[in-house]
Structures are given as structure tokens and as C-alpha cells.
Design a protein around this motif. Structure first.
Motif, PDB file in Angstrom:
ATOM      1  N   GLU A  43     -37.475   1.922 -17.938  1.00 48.61           N
ATOM      2  CA  GLU A  43     -36.852   3.108 -17.394  1.00 48.61           C
ATOM      3  C   GLU A  43     -36.985   4.188 -18.407  1.00 48.61           C
ATOM      4  O   GLU A  43     -37.332   4.219 -19.626  1.00 48.61           O
ATOM      5  CB  GLU A  43     -35.379   2.692 -16.941  1.00 48.61           C
ATOM      6  N   ARG A  44     -36.842   5.441 -17.869  1.00 52.66           N
ATOM      7  CA  ARG A  44     -37.056   6.653 -18.458  1.00 52.66           C
ATOM      8  C   ARG A  44     -35.657   7.084 -18.927  1.00 52.66           C
ATOM      9  O   ARG A  44     -34.594   7.222 -18.290  1.00 52.66           O
ATOM     10  CB  ARG A  44     -37.652   7.997 -17.742  1.00 52.66           C
ATOM     11  N   ILE A 214     -26.884  10.694 -16.271  1.00 54.54           N
ATOM     12  CA  ILE A 214     -27.840   9.613 -16.301  1.00 54.54           C
ATOM     13  C   ILE A 214     -29.276  10.569 -15.631  1.00 54.54           C
ATOM     14  O   ILE A 214     -29.061  11.562 -14.842  1.00 54.54           O
ATOM     15  CB  ILE A 214     -27.698   8.846 -15.179  1.00 54.54           C
ATOM     16  N   MET A 215     -30.204  10.434 -16.041  1.00 55.47           N
ATOM     17  CA  MET A 215     -31.427  11.010 -15.874  1.00 55.47           C
ATOM     18  C   MET A 215     -32.483  10.396 -15.383  1.00 55.47           C
ATOM     19  O   MET A 215     -32.580   9.073 -15.706  1.00 55.47           O
ATOM     20  CB  MET A 215     -31.959  12.058 -17.218  1.00 55.47           C
ATOM     21  N   VAL A 216     -33.700  10.791 -14.827  1.00 51.66           N
ATOM     22  CA  VAL A 216     -34.766  10.087 -14.485  1.00 51.66           C
ATOM     23  C   VAL A 216     -36.056  10.845 -14.907  1.00 51.66           C
ATOM     24  O   VAL A 216     -36.789  10.489 -15.939  1.00 51.66           O
ATOM     25  CB  VAL A 216     -35.051   9.900 -12.772  1.00 51.66           C
ATOM     26  N   ASP A 217     -36.440  11.920 -14.332  1.00 47.32           N
ATOM     27  CA  ASP A 217     -37.737  12.702 -14.590  1.00 47.32           C
ATOM     28  C   ASP A 217     -37.462  13.809 -15.817  1.00 47.32           C
ATOM     29  O   ASP A 217     -38.155  13.969 -16.856  1.00 47.32           O
ATOM     30  CB  ASP A 217     -38.242  13.440 -13.607  1.00 47.32           C
ATOM     31  N   THR A 219     -37.211  16.900 -15.555  1.00 46.00           N
ATOM     32  CA  THR A 219     -37.735  18.025 -15.382  1.00 46.00           C
ATOM     33  C   THR A 219     -37.390  18.837 -14.196  1.00 46.00           C
ATOM     34  O   THR A 219     -37.893  19.864 -13.736  1.00 46.00           O
ATOM     35  CB  THR A 219     -39.448  17.758 -15.098  1.00 46.00           C
ATOM     36  N   MET A 221     -36.907  17.635 -11.318  1.00 44.23           N
ATOM     37  CA  MET A 221     -37.274  17.181  -9.876  1.00 44.23           C
ATOM     38  C   MET A 221     -36.467  16.328  -8.866  1.00 44.23           C
ATOM     39  O   MET A 221     -36.692  16.050  -7.596  1.00 44.23           O
ATOM     40  CB  MET A 221     -38.652  16.507 -10.200  1.00 44.23           C
ATOM     41  N   CYS A 222     -35.441  15.571  -9.630  1.00 43.47           N
ATOM     42  CA  CYS A 222     -34.947  14.578  -8.750  1.00 43.47           C
ATOM     43  C   CYS A 222     -33.323  14.957  -8.550  1.00 43.47           C
ATOM     44  O   CYS A 222     -32.775  14.268  -7.650  1.00 43.47           O
ATOM     45  CB  CYS A 222     -34.948  13.315  -9.333  1.00 43.47           C
ATOM     46  N   GLY A 223     -32.819  15.648  -9.425  1.00 44.52           N
ATOM     47  CA  GLY A 223     -31.341  16.036  -9.182  1.00 44.52           C
ATOM     48  C   GLY A 223     -30.367  14.828  -9.426  1.00 44.52           C
ATOM     49  O   GLY A 223     -29.056  15.095  -9.261  1.00 44.52           O
ATOM     50  N   CYS A 224     -30.894  13.803 -10.219  1.00 43.56           N
ATOM     51  CA  CYS A 224     -30.123  12.675 -10.608  1.00 43.56           C
ATOM     52  C   CYS A 224     -29.007  13.175 -11.431  1.00 43.56           C
ATOM     53  O   CYS A 224     -27.881  12.776 -11.674  1.00 43.56           O
ATOM     54  CB  CYS A 224     -30.906  11.721 -11.379  1.00 43.56           C
TER      55      CYS A 224
END
Ligand code: FAD
Ligand code: FAD
Ligand code: SF4
Ligand code: SF4
Ligand code: FES
Lengths: 286, 487
Positions: A43-44, A214-217, A219, A221-224
Motif C-alpha cells: 500500500e502507499r 490516512i492517505m492513498v495518493d 496528491t 486526487m482521492c480526498g481520503c
């Protein structure tokens, strides 16, 4: 690419690694982070850039093993490579000569507060640092923090070292001493950042916190990574990671951090099981 | 044969735009596309339609009457020579067909699957006046799939090196198009991509069951074979700025194709509860990070039982159908207008319906409600009715006072659209933007307010389509080539 050049264990479950990354080393500023993905299945996950050496082209990460991804990262050895490394991300810390800056680091939060304390010092501030942990063995970076601070205060929850109590107790002491604090930077567990912000708000001390949602991208782009700051939704990865501590909805942040607890546990149990099996299969294993 | 000729004559006599003589009802019906059964497919991520067989493709291609004035081409943003590629299929000369196709469209396997054909080429096809139009999109897919299966991917001749360096920001369809074309012309092209995989929305957004990722990767491989280099994990604006690309890295021109990657939220209470996702996050976890295969892959995604998806476009359908495949018991699409206004492609709506997605139309969320631990437990919605047409010509939905009711859900996916991500533009104040944050670029040349910097795709026109992004790429590369050759 992204090879681990050095690895140290600096306290129970806390590792300090140096990774080659020419570009990020050259560009990064205090307060910024990277996102890494260990391998194709990974995972990122975000990590603060604790330090960098632009000449050598290296960056340094300090992390606590808390789950599957950080344990796997900790299991990598010198010479191993990390598949993906993105950065530098986030807005750099606003650095200027404010006067007296108090840098508060709790637990693993000492690692991300270190580059900020160093930059504040370099900008001519009087830097007073407060670092705290549960007990003496868990305290990290005491030596390095003392090098970039005019004064270093230490607290432990159990009183095994330094002041017996929380970082907020030490901060309260400073305020009681009459120290004029122009800015407070606090990084650590959400509860701690909340407690520090509560205290400083009472005394009107401007306070910056660095949020670990918690993050995903990473950048935007996802709003997580969204958090509520002053009743407005902000994305930690691009609008932060630093925000005005007096405006942050810490309760919401804490709840959002626990969004995947069941899955995290499942991943961790599986990882431990696989690791035990791997060890058992090795010659000389039990 | 005589029939064919007569049809042709009929059409010839008709004016494409004016009143038409009555064309004959087509003799051969539009050929159906075999698909995975709905019951079966909601348990897997495999592609839903299987594609035409050679026989069916040849029958379908023969439905095209080879108009002298092929109006279908007017509907295609990249102006593929449609009758010519169809004729070659009809004649069984697939190699010729794919060659004709590739003249105008480098990514036919993708466009054949995701283009809104019914609103473009097929909408204008004259056969569609009396019957169903020629299945141009499906034939495009057929010919591209045939090539992948049967031919060594041939690399076109590449012009001798011009010594000019071009940076392309973003590996979505716009960026890939520009990169491929400029590389063919002998320029030294490097793509900088923020994520760890290429393809843009094609890889992180559109799900596997609609666009298999192997196809996207094959198209990217092709672009790489043309000599294009791709640097991943490179967020331009952070990793390098445009100035640095020019001054430190020695690039002569830059194309920006960063897409419209900023998720919009509704700004209603409860949107930050656990269990509320932007469609971007939900789809990125599922597609790019392969969360559907957790714990084999590390990225988790919620194991939802009752899901609401807000929105009515392709993105909403993709989210709803992904949620079903991740094991949700019920998925409800909540949309504030009626079915007629839904922007999603008909095929996607039909597929979603067949799979059991529930539609609550003329319904608008007002609030998301949580439990004590910050988890979604329901969504309050309001019934709407259609009022007067608004500026877009669609009838404006107006709330019916006091009609609130609660939809019991544990997950809400917000799919109401995407805007321009400000990350790169904030770091580049020299770029002129419109009021929505999109980069302003010339329609014809894609030139921005910065010398040597071109832009196209969603970052310029707002969230649109793959084929429009590619069309912009085509215009941009021509202008960029001209510019580069003057340096
Ligand atoms: C800007 C930023 C800087 C950070 N810097 C550091 C640092 O310098 N050192 C350090 O030890 N940790 C840092 N963290 C936290 C670190 O990212 C998490 O500890 C790590 O992701 C946990 O992953 P895991 O699989 O090991 O644990 P898990 O078992 O998956 O999770 C443990 C907890 O970590 C958090 N977490 C899980 N997944 C993510 C994710 N994808 N992104 C962010 N948080 C997540 C959740 O709150 C979770 O409950 C930082 C986080 C952020 C947002
Ligand atoms: C879920 C979903 C379903 C869709 N379905 C359809 C459909 O069926 N048919 C159709 O025609 N269209 C569809 N679309 C729309 C279509 O995908 C887009 O219009 C198209 O992909 C736009 O192409 P682009 O090249 O402009 O940008 P994108 O595809 O968005 O690619 C932009 C790329 O740039 C990268 N990037 C962004 N910022 C930076 C930076 N600062 N530095 C480096 N790289 C950066 C991104 O990571 C991304 O890879 C859909 C969109 C979504 C989200
Ligand atoms: S690219 Fe799209 S619009 Fe053009 S012919 Fe193909 S399906 Fe039709
Ligand atoms: S596809 Fe339709 S409009 Fe185009 S040439 Fe064939 S019959 Fe005519
Ligand atoms: S991590 Fe995706 S928007 Fe911040």
C-alpha cells in the motif's frame, strides 16, 4: 533506485533508515513527506522526511512498526530497494524568525518535529524543545534534538526519565515560568496534539500541528486524507500536513484514523504467521 | 448487391444535414454482443462483453452502406475514416483495417470500449435513422483486439532524431497521445507521471470489468517502443517545476495533460464520516491498488453491505458496479434528476440495472448520519421534481418540501464530478487559468500563456472523455512539432 543504505534500530520497534534518492534529497524542505510503496503488493504509506543530505543524495526516515506495512519496511535490510518513492509532498513548514519557538514531539512524533526544530534554529529562533515518551527506553533522538535546541525538556509518562508526566506538563511549566512563546509546533499522537492545542489556546499561543491522516495518493486526487479545520474540509496531503492546531477537529481525525482497524489487524496477523513460517522453514529454525 | 446499391443511391440523394428521404429499414439487424451473465459477473472483475467473433464482425461491418458523404466521421473527434475501416473488415482484410484505424487513432482497443459512441459516430450514422446504427465502436474494439491477438505489434518508422527534448506531464490518454506522436517525429520525449502506473483514469478510475488493464498496458508498451521514456512517482510542481524542466533539465517544450483529478464533495453535513468515499478514492483503492484482492494486496477497502452512490455519470456507474463486485448486498444510485438526464452511457446504465443496482431518481441527499463511532448509518434524502429548464437545457430539479426520508446505508460514494487539481498550477503562477482552475489553452494549438507550454485533455476542458483528450493530444503535437522545428 531507492536503495536502503543504512539501517539502525533506535528504540523498541523504531527504525531509522537512510535511502538513496538524489532528487528528493535535493528538493525537500522541513515539514515535507514522501509516500512509499514497498513492493508490487504494497500500500502507499506516508513518512516524514526527517533529514536529507543533498550532496550524498540521501533521505532519512524514522518510523515506528505499527502494522503490516511498517513491519515489512522494518524487515528490509541494507541493500534492499523500495519499489516506489514519491516526493517531496505537502507544503513545507513556514520558517522565519518568530522569536521563541517551542517544538513539542511526542513518541514517534519527535522524528517529524526534528527537521522543523533544526530549521527554526537555523532561522535564528530561540528553540525550546519538549520531547516525551511512555518510558525511558522509548525516547528517541535525545542527542539530536539537544543539538538543535537552546533548551531541551524531557518527559516520561512513568517518570523513568526526565519529568514525570506528559509533554503538556512541561509546556505548562514553561508558561508558568513566564517564557514568552511566539509559536508552538506540536507533533505526535492525535490526543497529544489535541491536548497541546487546548493548552496553548488558553494562553493565546499560536500553534502548528502536523496531521497524520490516512492517505492513498498524496496528491489531492482521492480526498481520503480530508480533515475538518475551522469548519472547512481540507486535504492534509496538499493543504497541509501542517494546520492551525486551534482549528483542527481532532476527534474526527482520530475516528478517521481507525477506519480500517479490522483489516489492519487481519493483515498484521497474516504477516506474523507468514514470517513465523518463513523462519521455521529456514535451516536452523525451530 | 442490388439492395446495397439501392441503399447507397437512396443515401446519396439525401442531404446529410437537411431533410432525408426515407431510408430503407436495414435488412441485417445490428449484431448483439455476447456478454457475461449478470448473475455470474457480479462475482468477478472480468470484462463484461466478450467481443465480436470474426463472423459477427464481418456481418456487422457489412451493414455499413459506405456513404459517399460519411456523416459518421463528423461525430468522431479524431475523424477516423470509418467507412474505410469497416469495408476492410467486411472484406476480411483485417490488417488493412487496423492500418486505416491507426492512422487516426493510436488507442482503438480503449476507444472501442469506452467511447460514448451513441453520442458521437453512431449517433450520426444514417443506418440509425430507421434502425439501429452500425456498431462502429464494437467493430473498432474488434479490429484492435484482432491485432493484439494476431499481429506482431508493428512499430512505425521513426524519424531521425531532431535533438529536441519534450516533457509530457501526466500519462493519461492526452499525454500518451502527444508523447507517441512526437516520438515518431524524432523528438526525445519523457513522460512524468505522479502515480506509480501509467494510464491516468484508464488505470486508476475505469474498472477492469469495463477496460482490462492488460489492454492499457499494451497501449503504453507501444508508446514506449516508440522511444518514449516514462518517469513514475514524479509529481510535477513538487518533484520538479516547469521552470526547472526548461532550465535545469533542458527540455525545449512541455505538454501538460494532468487531467481533472480533484474530487468534488457535496458539502453536506456528515461527509467526513467513516464510510464516505469520493469515487476517486473508492475506485483508486479498488483498481490501482487492487484492494479487491485484499489481503493479497495490502490496501484495504471497506466491506460494505449497503451502499449509496451519489451521481448519475459513468463514474457513479463504475463505483456502483465495483461495490457490487466487492460483495455489497445492495447498491443504490441516488440522482437528483430523472433517468433521461443521466450523463452515463446507456450501455453502462443498462449493465448496472441488469446487475441489480437500484436507482433512486429525483432524489437528492441533504445529510449523512453517523453513529457514535463516526460511522455512516444512513443518508437523509429529499424527493425532487423537474422544474423549468436551466442554462444547460436540462430541466432543473427542485426539492419537494418536507419529503425527506432516510436511506439506511453503511457506505456512501460521492461521484458528483471532478475539478482541476491545483497542485501543478499553484506552483506555476505564469499559467493563466479560468475561474474553475482549468488551464486556458488555444483551441487549435493547445498553447498556454507560457511560451513552449501546451496543455490539453481534462485539465483544459474539465472532466470529459478519453477521445476528446486524445483529440487535444493530436492538435497539440502538431503545434508542438512546428514550434520545436523553429528552435
Ligand atoms: C504526513 C504523514 C507523515 C508521517 N510520518 C511518519 C513518520 O515519520 N514516522 C512514522 O512512524 N509514521 C509516520 N506516519 C504514519 C504512518 O504513515 C503510518 O504509521 C503507517 O501508514 C502505518 O501503516 P501500517 O500498515 O504499518 O499500519 P496499519 O496497521 O495499516 O495502520 C496503523 C495505523 O496507521 C494509520 N495508517 C494506516 N494506513 C495508513 C496510510 N495509508 N496512510 C497514513 N496512515 C495510515 C492508521 O491510523 C492506522 O490505524 C505519517 C503519516 C502521515 C500522514
Ligand atoms: C471513473 C471514470 C470513468 C470514466 N468513464 C469514461 C468512459 O466510459 N468513456 C470516456 O470517454 N471517458 C470516461 N471517463 C473520462 C476520461 O477517463 C477522461 O476524460 C480522460 O481520462 C482524460 O484524459 P487526460 O489525459 O486529460 O487525463 P487523465 O486520464 O486524468 O490523466 C492525467 C494523468 O496525469 C497525472 N498527473 C496529475 N497531476 C500530475 C502532476 N502534477 N505531475 C505528474 N503527473 C500528474 C495523473 O496521475 C494521471 O495519470 C471516465 C472518468 C472516470 C473518472
Ligand atoms: S473513436 Fe470513438 S467516436 Fe471515433 S469512431 Fe471510434 S468509437 Fe466512434
Ligand atoms: S457507418 Fe453509417 S454513416 Fe458511416 S458510412 Fe457507414 S452507414 Fe454511412
Ligand atoms: S491522500 Fe489522496 S487526496 Fe490526500
Amino acid at each position: 533506485m531507492n536503495q536502503i543504505l543504512e539501517k539502525k534500530i533506535i528504540s523498541e520497534g523504531v527504525k531509522d533508515i537512510t535511502i538513496s534518492s538524489q532528487h528528493i534529497a535535493r528538493k525537500r524542505k522541513a515539514g515535507q513527506f514522501i509516500i512509499l510503496r514497498i513492493d508490487e503488493y504494497g500500500e502507499r504509506i506516508p513518512m516524514t522526511i526527517v533529514d536529507s543530505d543533498p550532496k550524498a543524495g540521501t533521505i532519512r526516515l524514522i518510523f515506528q512498526e505499527v502494522g503490516k506495512s511498517t513491519y515489512s519496511l522494518g524487515d528490509l535490510e541494507v541493500g534492499d530497494e523500495i519499489l516506489d518513492l514519491v516526493g517531496p509532498l505537502g507544503k513545507p513548514t513556514h520558517i522565519e524568525n518568530f522569536g521563541t519557538v517551542v517544538c513539542v514531539g511526542g513518541g514517534i512524533g519527535v522524528a517529524p518535529v526534528y527537521p522543523i526544530a533544526a530549521a527554526m534554529k537555523e532561522a535564528g529562533n530561540e528553540v525550546i524543545s519538549i520531547i516525551g515518551s511512555r518510558d525511558k527506553d522509548l525516547l528517541i533522538m535525545e542527542q539530536e534534538m539537544s543539538e538543535v535546541s537552546d533548551r531541551l525538556l524531557i518527559t516520561t509518562d512513568d517518570g523513568s526519565y526526565g519529568l514525570h508526566g506528559f509533554v503538556t506538563n512541561a509546556l505548562q511549566n514553561l508558561i508558568d515560568e513566564g517564557v514568552k512563546i511566539d509559536l508552538c509546533v506540536a507533533i505526535g499522537p492525535v490526543v497529544m496534539m489535541g491536548a497541546v492545542s487546548n493548552l496553548t489556546k488558553e494562553f493565546g499561543i499560536e500553534t502548528v500541528v502536523s496531521l497524520n491522516s490516512i492517505m492513498v495518493d498524496g496528491t489531492g486526487m482521492c480526498g481520503c486524507c480530508r480533515v475538518t479545520v475551522g469548519n472547512k474540509t481540507q486535504f492534509v496531503c496538499v493543504d497541509g500536513p501542517e494546520f492551525d492546531g486551534h482549528q483542527v477537529d481532532f476527534k474526527e481525525l482520530m475516528m478517521r484514523q481507525s477506519a480500517y482497524l479490522p483489516q489492519e489487524k487481519e493483515a498484521m496477523d497474516r504477516y506474523h504467521k507468514c514470517k513465523l513460517e518463513r523462519l521455521a522453514a529456514q535451516p536452523g529454525g525451530k | 448487391m442490388t439492395e446495397d446499391k439501392k441503399d447507397k443511391k437512396d443515401i446519396k440523394a439525401t442531404k446529410p444535414k437537411g431533410k432525408r428521404l426515407k431510408p430503407k429499414k436495414p435488412k441485417i439487424p445490428r449484431q448483439p454482443m455476447p456478454e457475461q451473465e449478470p448473475k455470474e459477473r457480479i462475482h468477478n472483475f472480468n470484462e463484461v462483453p466478450y467481443g465480436f467473433s470474426i463472423e459477427t464482425a464481418m456481418i456487422e461491418a457489412a451493414r455499413c452502406i459506405q456513404c459517399k458523404k460519411p456523416v459518421c466521421i463528423d461525430g468522431c473527434p479524431v475523424e477516423i475514416n470509418i467507412p474505410a475501416f469497416l469495408l476492410a473488415i467486411k472484406e476480411g482484410d483485417f490488417e488493412k483495417s487496423i492500418k486505416i484505424m491507426k492512422n487516426d487513432n493510436a488507442l482503438p482497443a480503449i476507444c472501442g470500449r469506452v467511447c460514448p459512441q451513441e453520442d458521437q459516430c453512431e449517433k450520426l450514422c444514417v443506418i440509425g435513422i430507421k434502425g439501429k446504427p452500425v456498431a462502429i465502436g464494437r467493430l473498432e474494439r474488434f479490429i484492435a483486439d484482432w491485432e493484439r491477438k494476431n499481429m506482431e505489434i508493428s512499430i512505425p518508422e521513426i524519424a531521425p532524431s531532431t535533438g529536441k527534448k519534450v516533457a509530457v506531464v501526466g500519462a493519461g490518454p492526452a499525454g500518451l497521445t502527444v508523447a507517441g506522436e512526437l516520438a515518431r517525429l524524432g523528438h526525445d520525449v519523457t513522460i512524468f507521471e505522479a502515480l506509480h502506473k501509467p494510464g491516468g483514469v484508464l488505470i486508476y478510475g475505469i474498472p477492469e470489468f469495463r477496460l482490462p488493464k492488460a489492454i492499457v498496458m499494451a497501449e503504453v508498451d507501444y508508446v514506449k517502443k516508440l522511444g518514449v521514456k516514462i518517469v513514475y512517482n514524479a509529481v510535477i510542481g513538487k518533484y520538479l517545476t516547469l521552470d526547472e524542466l526548461f532550465n535545469e533539465e533542458g527540455f525545449h517544450a512541455i505538454f501538460i495533460g494532468v487531467g481533472a483529478g480533484l474530487p468534488y464533495f457535496m458539502n453536506i453535513p456528515g461527509e467526513n464520516l467513516n464510510g464516505v468515499y469520493s469515487a476517486n478514492e473508492y475506485l483508486t483503492r479498488a483498481n490501482l491498488m487492487k484492494a479487491y484482492d485484499f489481503p493479497n494486496y495490502d490496501t484495504p477497502i471497506m466491506r460494505s453491505k449497503k451502499v449509496a452512490v451519489i451521481g448519475g455519470g459513468n463514474v457513479a456507474m463504475d463505483s456502483a458496479r465495483t461495490a457490487l463486485r466487492l460483495g455489497a448486498e445492495s447498491v443504490t444510485v441516488v440522482y437528483r434528476r430523472s433517468r433521461k438526464e443521466m450523463p452515463a452511457r446507456d450501455e453502462e446504465l443498462d449493465h448496472a440495472e441488469e446487475e441489480g443496482v437500484i436507482f433512486k431518481l429525483l432524489t437528492n441527499p441533504t445529510q449523512i448520519n453517523g453513529d457514535d463511532d463516526n460511522w455512516v448509518k444512513s443518508m437523509t434524502v429529499l424527493n425532487m421534481k423537474l422544474g423549468e429548464p436551466d442554462s444547460s437545457g436540462r430541466r432543473r430539479p427542485v426539492p419537494i418540501e418536507g419529503s425527506e426520508w432516510d436511506l439506511e446505508v453503511d457506505t456512501v460514494i460521492v461521484a458528483i464530478g471532478n475539478g482541476a487539481n491545483p497542485l501543478l498550477t499553484e506552483a506555476t503562477p505564469e499559467l493563466n487559468l479560468n475561474k474553475w482552475g482549468n488551464i486556458i489553452a488555444d483551441d487549435e494549438t493547445c498553447l498556454t500563456s507560457m511560451m513552449g507550454v501546451y496543455a490539453g485533455g481534462d485539465i483544459v476542458i474539465g472532466a470529459a472523455t478519453v477521445i476528446l483528450a486524445m483529440g487535444a493530444g493530436k492538435r497539440a503535437y502538431r503545434a508542438m512539432h512546428k514550434y520545436l522545428m523553429t528552435l
